[in-house]
Design a protein around this motif. Sequence first.
Motif, PDB file in Angstrom:
ATOM      1  N   ARG A   1       0.843  -1.189   0.000  1.00  0.00           N
ATOM      2  CA  ARG A   1       0.000   0.000   0.000  1.00  0.00           C
ATOM      3  C   ARG A   1       0.874   1.233   0.000  1.00  0.00           C
ATOM      4  O   ARG A   1       2.083   1.138   0.201  1.00  0.00           O
ATOM      5  CB  ARG A   1      -0.864   0.040   1.262  1.00  0.00           C
ATOM      6  N   TRP A   2       0.241   2.393  -0.150  1.00  0.00           N
ATOM      7  CA  TRP A   2       1.019   3.643  -0.102  1.00  0.00           C
ATOM      8  C   TRP A   2       1.692   3.780   1.252  1.00  0.00           C
ATOM      9  O   TRP A   2       2.741   4.414   1.365  1.00  0.00           O
ATOM     10  CB  TRP A   2       0.133   4.844  -0.421  1.00  0.00           C
ATOM     11  N   SER A   3       1.104   3.163   2.281  1.00  0.00           N
ATOM     12  CA  SER A   3       1.672   3.277   3.623  1.00  0.00           C
ATOM     13  C   SER A   3       2.254   1.945   4.095  1.00  0.00           C
ATOM     14  O   SER A   3       2.493   1.751   5.279  1.00  0.00           O
ATOM     15  CB  SER A   3       0.589   3.731   4.602  1.00  0.00           C
TER      16      SER A   3
ATOM     17  N   TRP B   1       5.160  -0.518   2.457  1.00  0.00           N
ATOM     18  CA  TRP B   1       6.043  -0.651   1.295  1.00  0.00           C
ATOM     19  C   TRP B   1       6.737  -1.993   1.201  1.00  0.00           C
ATOM     20  O   TRP B   1       7.433  -2.260   0.231  1.00  0.00           O
ATOM     21  CB  TRP B   1       7.125   0.449   1.350  1.00  0.00           C
TER      22      TRP B   1
ATOM     23  N   GLN C   1       7.961  13.432  -3.060  1.00  0.00           N
ATOM     24  CA  GLN C   1       6.518  13.725  -3.094  1.00  0.00           C
ATOM     25  C   GLN C   1       6.206  15.206  -3.276  1.00  0.00           C
ATOM     26  O   GLN C   1       5.143  15.537  -3.796  1.00  0.00           O
ATOM     27  CB  GLN C   1       5.841  13.200  -1.826  1.00  0.00           C
TER      28      GLN C   1
ATOM     29  N   GLU D   1      -0.089   9.420 -11.724  1.00  0.00           N
ATOM     30  CA  GLU D   1      -0.072   7.948 -11.631  1.00  0.00           C
ATOM     31  C   GLU D   1       0.479   7.267 -12.884  1.00  0.00           C
ATOM     32  O   GLU D   1       0.235   6.081 -13.101  1.00  0.00           O
ATOM     33  CB  GLU D   1      -1.470   7.385 -11.344  1.00  0.00           C
TER      34      GLU D   1
ATOM     35  N   LYS E   1       2.272   3.325  -5.180  1.00  0.00           N
ATOM     36  CA  LYS E   1       0.884   3.297  -4.706  1.00  0.00           C
ATOM     37  C   LYS E   1       0.416   4.714  -4.432  1.00  0.00           C
ATOM     38  O   LYS E   1       1.126   5.521  -3.828  1.00  0.00           O
ATOM     39  CB  LYS E   1       0.768   2.434  -3.442  1.00  0.00           C
TER      40      LYS E   1
ATOM     41  N   ASN F   1      -1.883   7.647  -2.882  1.00  0.00           N
ATOM     42  CA  ASN F   1      -2.619   8.006  -1.679  1.00  0.00           C
ATOM     43  C   ASN F   1      -3.686   9.022  -2.068  1.00  0.00           C
ATOM     44  O   ASN F   1      -3.372  10.162  -2.407  1.00  0.00           O
ATOM     45  CB  ASN F   1      -1.662   8.609  -0.647  1.00  0.00           C
TER      46      ASN F   1
ATOM     47  N   VAL G   1       2.163   9.740  -4.851  1.00  0.00           N
ATOM     48  CA  VAL G   1       2.480   8.316  -4.955  1.00  0.00           C
ATOM     49  C   VAL G   1       3.667   8.013  -4.036  1.00  0.00           C
ATOM     50  O   VAL G   1       4.592   8.820  -3.917  1.00  0.00           O
ATOM     51  CB  VAL G   1       2.776   7.945  -6.420  1.00  0.00           C
ATOM     52  N   TYR G   2       3.609   6.856  -3.392  1.00  0.00           N
ATOM     53  CA  TYR G   2       4.635   6.478  -2.411  1.00  0.00           C
ATOM     54  C   TYR G   2       5.145   5.080  -2.720  1.00  0.00           C
ATOM     55  O   TYR G   2       4.431   4.257  -3.303  1.00  0.00           O
ATOM     56  CB  TYR G   2       4.044   6.496  -0.999  1.00  0.00           C
ATOM     57  N   LYS G   3       6.355   4.814  -2.298  1.00  0.00           N
ATOM     58  CA  LYS G   3       6.922   3.471  -2.393  1.00  0.00           C
ATOM     59  C   LYS G   3       8.186   3.391  -1.539  1.00  0.00           C
ATOM     60  O   LYS G   3       8.646   4.395  -0.985  1.00  0.00           O
ATOM     61  CB  LYS G   3       7.229   3.123  -3.845  1.00  0.00           C
TER      62      LYS G   3
END
Lengths: 301, 245
Positions: free
Chosen positions: A73-75, A77, A131, A138, A150, A152, A158-160
């Motif tokens: 998930r974005w949170s 990894w 970020q 995306e 992913k 948010n 987007v985070y990873k």
Amino acid sequence: MSDRKTLQIKQISGHSGASPGFEVQRDYEVCKLVDTTTCIGCKACEVACVEWNDLPFSPTTFDNTYQTMPDTRWSFWNLIKFNEHQREDGTIQWLMRKDQCMHCADPGCLRACPADGAIVQYTNGIVDFQQENCIGCEFCVSGCPYNIPKFNPATKKVYKCTLCSDRVGQGLEPACIKACPTGCLKFGSKDDMKFIAEERSKQLRENFGFEKAGVYDPQSIGGTHVIYVLHDATDPERYGGLPKDPQIPFAYTVWKWLAKPVLGTFALFGLLGVCLHYVTVGPRRPQPEPRKKESAHGDRS
Amino acid sequence: MATAVERFDKKARRAFDRFGRTEVYVGELLRHPVYTRFLHWMVALFFFLALFSGFGIYLPWLFRWFTPIFGGGALARAMHPWFGVGFVIFFGLQMLNWLRPMAWTKADTDWMRNIMGVVSGERKLEPPDTGFFNAGQKLQFWEIVAGCAVYLVTGIILWAGARTFGRWPVAISYVLHDISALIMLGGIFIHIYLSTIGEPGTFQAMTRGSVSESWAWTFHPAWFKEATGRDPRQAYETAREAQEK
């Protein structure tokens, strides 16, 4: 997300001009080695990742397996993927693979990204998202062969996995490596990790009867900075969908880096074209209307 | 179906004529009613908003200076799809409004065959069978209709992203969306050029709504004949013959 003082930048997404700092200093290519044959599925790496990166709690999903949730998930990894593989003789092989960003040498996310500086690749091979520069389009999600970035919806960013670039920049190993109790996770230079991985594969082939054991370091994307030792390197798909031959879509290779600038410039030639038409051919004006035959004759004489 | 569309357009034109006026002075003809003009400028507004917000994302290394106009990259990306929705909606209404005059005919095929006469500037007068719109205008219209369809399908895929539609549909849509935009970008230069300095007297058709009679019989003779019942082309030819005698 990282300390730019110590990490030299190699590539910047959507950036015009040279990458500042590229090839100013020599740097080792770093690599994380995941030996799936010695992973016990304890999930210490998952916890260490959430803790070090100070990520908010993610609700877990129970689906009758040991897996914490279906996907990263974005949170979240770092996720161990549990898979049961049935051998030909009917016995079951329980496979555990730590899934996270692979930090590709040729990152599809960076190629796809249109935002200046939202994705950077360091000389040591770490691919990091910034970020504050992300525009939330995306495209990186479709550029990535591993389904890692992913989104948010709350922040529209987007985070990873950062490969703990903040720790690596300070000479520390990533948090997951530090937490691993079996030594299945190792961290060092790419050359060293590749050497250890090959040695381990040889050991698995010769002493443990895993004849197809090998290293996962796909060359279709120039290799990765996270490599796996697999019991069966001929079929990585069984380890929770690890692609055998990962590909970056042509849209972000040929189209974005070649056809797009060329055609974009070509479209601007339309502007040049109409300007040249005006000065060479000139405008077409309404013609005077001859009302009567006689008067027309008279007008013209 | 067609009749329902026509009834809708007629109603819309009547409604818009109550808010706006079209003065047709002596020696002029009514070209575009208020409704058509309103739609045209709404389409134009959303086209340029979508174009500028999209171009900063399309070629960031060259056009990244467009995105600050919209408050930065993130906001440009957030608003671009809504600009696109506005463009498609207003152009969709314009399409219904223009379905009939935009129908392709035999005369248009002939017009396209002789297009070099227009480009080279040798043909001062349009052929006598050129109606309300000429073949070039019709071609651009139908290109935008096709482009809107491409924008809509690929735009929704890009908007929802790979987490909804998967990687490859997004990657393919990315290319098709770009190609459609490039064709329209090429088209807009020609459109603006011909409607302003390229053919003087055209611009007022979309501002005041009327054109001069000489403009009408020069560029759209068949329409002029239909609107006035006169055939100046015939008179012109006769006059020239008389002069040559």
